[in-house]
Design an enzyme around this catalytic site. Sequence first.
Site, PDB file in Angstrom:
ATOM      1  CB  CYS A   1     -30.224 -38.788 -15.601  1.00  0.00           C
ATOM      2  SG  CYS A   1     -30.185 -39.085 -17.380  1.00  0.00           S
ATOM      3  N   GLY A   2     -30.401 -35.872 -16.015  1.00  0.00           N
ATOM      4  CA  GLY A   2     -30.412 -34.560 -16.659  1.00  0.00           C
ATOM      5  C   GLY A   2     -31.167 -34.525 -17.976  1.00  0.00           C
TER       6      GLY A   2
END
Lengths: 161, 93
Positions: B8-9
């Site tokens: 994820c980010g």
Amino acid sequence: MIFQDDNSLDMHIDPKYIFMDFEAENDMDAIKKMAANLNKEGVVKESFISAILEREKKFCTGLQFDEAGIAIPHTDTQHVNLPAVSIAVLKNPLSFQEMGTPGTKVNVEIIFMLAIKAAHSQVEFLQTLMTEFQKNGVLTSLIQSESKNELLNKFKILLRK
Amino acid sequence: MKKILVACGAGVCTSTAVLSKMKKILDDNGFKGQYELAQCKIAEVPSKSSSFDLCVATTMVSEVKCPFIMGIAFLTGRGLEDTVKKIFTELKK
């Protein structure tokens, strides 16, 4: 108010971090206002505001659940003083970009801004929320709360499950 | 042993939520001991993914060097059955 239960879901929440009938121009304006409030309350550093806005542009956080659209804006731990969650129930739904699907919009009715300080226990908090939000009636009930205290109490019950 | 990369980010927040939900589903379906999980930032996917059998992420990645499956369903529950089916198929390859 601090919730510390067996799962160490130690996220601070306070009526000062809750907004009912929240109004904003758009997604970014809503995030900016909520982040500025957390900064005013000393929960996050000033740098949190620009960091969370940048982050949302790059990795958007709209999520479509069966019952409602939500957004979970968050950013890196170094901008946070105190682990906390801020909640805004929107007066009128706002359009957010959907997480993972560029170009798809989510009609967001409630925003959960996460101020995450230490990765692990607080991510468990996110996991708990995601599981609860999939259950029938949970999001609708949060959104239909008539006061900050009602919302706070319902939220507290979710976290204790 | 299949190697799954979850991203994820920042490699912290939503990927952890996806990872724990996915792990439970895989174990409940008899895959325990047949896979390994690793977690990273989305920006690291292009360089790391070549040594993995599958990448599951909460955001689109442009240069994945292994099969890629979108993992948002682990957060919202919507379309979860489809997502899980795709993952099983990859693991059985």
